[in-house]
Structure formats: structure tokens, C-alpha cells
Design a protein around this motif. Structure first.
Motif, PDB file in Angstrom:
ATOM      1  N   GLU A   1       0.812  -1.215   0.000  1.00 31.97           N
ATOM      2  CA  GLU A   1       0.000   0.000   0.000  1.00 31.97           C
ATOM      3  C   GLU A   1       0.851   1.274   0.000  1.00 31.97           C
ATOM      4  O   GLU A   1       0.337   2.370  -0.197  1.00 31.97           O
ATOM      5  CB  GLU A   1      -0.956  -0.012   1.199  1.00 31.97           C
ATOM      6  N   ASN A   2       2.160   1.113   0.213  1.00 32.70           N
ATOM      7  CA  ASN A   2       3.108   2.236   0.170  1.00 32.70           C
ATOM      8  C   ASN A   2       2.683   3.431   1.022  1.00 32.70           C
ATOM      9  O   ASN A   2       2.734   4.576   0.569  1.00 32.70           O
ATOM     10  CB  ASN A   2       3.341   2.694  -1.283  1.00 32.70           C
ATOM     11  N   GLN A   3       2.255   3.164   2.233  1.00 31.98           N
ATOM     12  CA  GLN A   3       1.887   4.237   3.152  1.00 31.98           C
ATOM     13  C   GLN A   3       2.729   4.118   4.412  1.00 31.98           C
ATOM     14  O   GLN A   3       3.015   3.025   4.880  1.00 31.98           O
ATOM     15  CB  GLN A   3       0.404   4.157   3.524  1.00 31.98           C
ATOM     16  N   GLY A   4       3.109   5.253   4.971  1.00 36.01           N
ATOM     17  CA  GLY A   4       3.882   5.254   6.201  1.00 36.01           C
ATOM     18  C   GLY A   4       2.999   4.974   7.405  1.00 36.01           C
ATOM     19  O   GLY A   4       1.787   4.840   7.278  1.00 36.01           O
ATOM     20  N   PRO A   5       3.607   4.882   8.569  1.00 38.93           N
ATOM     21  CA  PRO A   5       2.829   4.637   9.781  1.00 38.93           C
ATOM     22  C   PRO A   5       1.944   5.829  10.116  1.00 38.93           C
ATOM     23  O   PRO A   5       2.283   6.971   9.820  1.00 38.93           O
ATOM     24  CB  PRO A   5       3.912   4.442  10.850  1.00 38.93           C
ATOM     25  N   SER A   6       0.787   5.547  10.705  1.00 44.69           N
ATOM     26  CA  SER A   6      -0.109   6.632  11.099  1.00 44.69           C
ATOM     27  C   SER A   6      -0.532   6.466  12.551  1.00 44.69           C
ATOM     28  O   SER A   6      -0.778   5.344  13.013  1.00 44.69           O
ATOM     29  CB  SER A   6      -1.340   6.687  10.188  1.00 44.69           C
ATOM     30  N   LEU A   7      -0.595   7.580  13.247  1.00 47.43           N
ATOM     31  CA  LEU A   7      -1.006   7.593  14.643  1.00 47.43           C
ATOM     32  C   LEU A   7      -2.512   7.400  14.717  1.00 47.43           C
ATOM     33  O   LEU A   7      -3.267   8.161  14.116  1.00 47.43           O
ATOM     34  CB  LEU A   7      -0.602   8.922  15.286  1.00 47.43           C
ATOM     35  N   VAL A   8      -2.942   6.368  15.440  1.00 50.43           N
ATOM     36  CA  VAL A   8      -4.372   6.075  15.564  1.00 50.43           C
ATOM     37  C   VAL A   8      -4.932   6.754  16.808  1.00 50.43           C
ATOM     38  O   VAL A   8      -5.950   7.433  16.751  1.00 50.43           O
ATOM     39  CB  VAL A   8      -4.615   4.550  15.633  1.00 50.43           C
ATOM     40  N   SER A   9      -4.267   6.563  17.940  1.00 49.76           N
ATOM     41  CA  SER A   9      -4.704   7.187  19.184  1.00 49.76           C
ATOM     42  C   SER A   9      -3.546   7.192  20.174  1.00 49.76           C
ATOM     43  O   SER A   9      -2.495   6.597  19.915  1.00 49.76           O
ATOM     44  CB  SER A   9      -5.920   6.458  19.773  1.00 49.76           C
ATOM     45  N   PHE A  10      -3.763   7.864  21.302  1.00 54.92           N
ATOM     46  CA  PHE A  10      -2.718   7.902  22.323  1.00 54.92           C
ATOM     47  C   PHE A  10      -3.345   8.134  23.684  1.00 54.92           C
ATOM     48  O   PHE A  10      -4.492   8.572  23.788  1.00 54.92           O
ATOM     49  CB  PHE A  10      -1.684   8.991  22.023  1.00 54.92           C
ATOM     50  N   GLN A  11      -2.589   7.781  24.725  1.00 53.84           N
ATOM     51  CA  GLN A  11      -2.996   7.992  26.101  1.00 53.84           C
ATOM     52  C   GLN A  11      -1.879   8.755  26.797  1.00 53.84           C
ATOM     53  O   GLN A  11      -0.728   8.306  26.773  1.00 53.84           O
ATOM     54  CB  GLN A  11      -3.244   6.670  26.819  1.00 53.84           C
ATOM     55  N   THR A  12      -2.210   9.874  27.412  1.00 48.86           N
ATOM     56  CA  THR A  12      -1.211  10.673  28.108  1.00 48.86           C
ATOM     57  C   THR A  12      -1.275  10.412  29.605  1.00 48.86           C
ATOM     58  O   THR A  12      -2.141   9.684  30.087  1.00 48.86           O
ATOM     59  CB  THR A  12      -1.426  12.175  27.835  1.00 48.86           C
ATOM     60  N   GLY A  13      -0.342  11.029  30.348  1.00 48.70           N
ATOM     61  CA  GLY A  13      -0.344  10.906  31.797  1.00 48.70           C
ATOM     62  C   GLY A  13       0.129   9.567  32.303  1.00 48.70           C
ATOM     63  O   GLY A  13      -0.242   9.140  33.392  1.00 48.70           O
TER      64      GLY A  13
END
Length: 77
Positions: free
Chosen positions: A55-67
Motif C-alpha cells: 500500500e506504500n503508506q507510512g505509519p499513522s497515529l491512531v490514538s494515544f494515552q497521556t499521563g
């Protein structure tokens, strides 16, 4: 590669952005759950999707948790 995406979505700038530990989940691509150190005593957990190679796509941020702390267990979210 997802540091700019994280900084944009979290509305912050990180001097440190070091992956400490990660887990993977294979789907139609790979989901990475990564514990990232963002300061001396602050951590975040990020969920990154890497599509299949053709698919020739780089990594993508889906979600994150802080703290998070260094001792918080890395779990699927």
C-alpha cells in the motif's frame, strides 16, 4: 515517524520522544502499541497503524494515552 502527528494532535512539543517498549497486533497490516518517553518523568502510550507494504503508506497515529508513568503496563487500547 509519528512524532509530528502526536505533537499536532496533543498540541504539544516533545524534546524527548523515545520508544521504551512495544507490542504488536497483526491485522490487515500491523498495529503497534508503544510506550514513549516524552520527558524525564512523563510517558505516553501511542497506537500506530502500519499498513501492508504494497500500500506504500507510512505509519499513522491512531490514538494515544497521556499521563502515563514508566511503571504503567502497556496494554491494548
Amino acid at each position: 515517524q509519528v512524532k509530528p502527528q502526536f505533537e499536532s494532535q496533543a498540541n504539544t512539543t516533545c524534546v524527548i520522544f523515545t520508544a521504551i517498549v512495544y507490542k504488536t497486533q497483526v491485522v490487515a497490516g500491523t498495529i503497534y502499541f508503544i510506550k514513549v518517553q516524552v520527558s524525564d518523568d512523563e510517558y505516553v502510550h501511542v497506537k500506530v497503524f502500519q499498513s501492508l507494504p504494497y500500500e506504500n503508506q507510512g505509519p499513522s497515529l491512531v490514538s494515544f494515552q497521556t499521563g502515563k508513568t514508566k511503571d504503567d503496563p502497556l496494554t491494548y487500547f
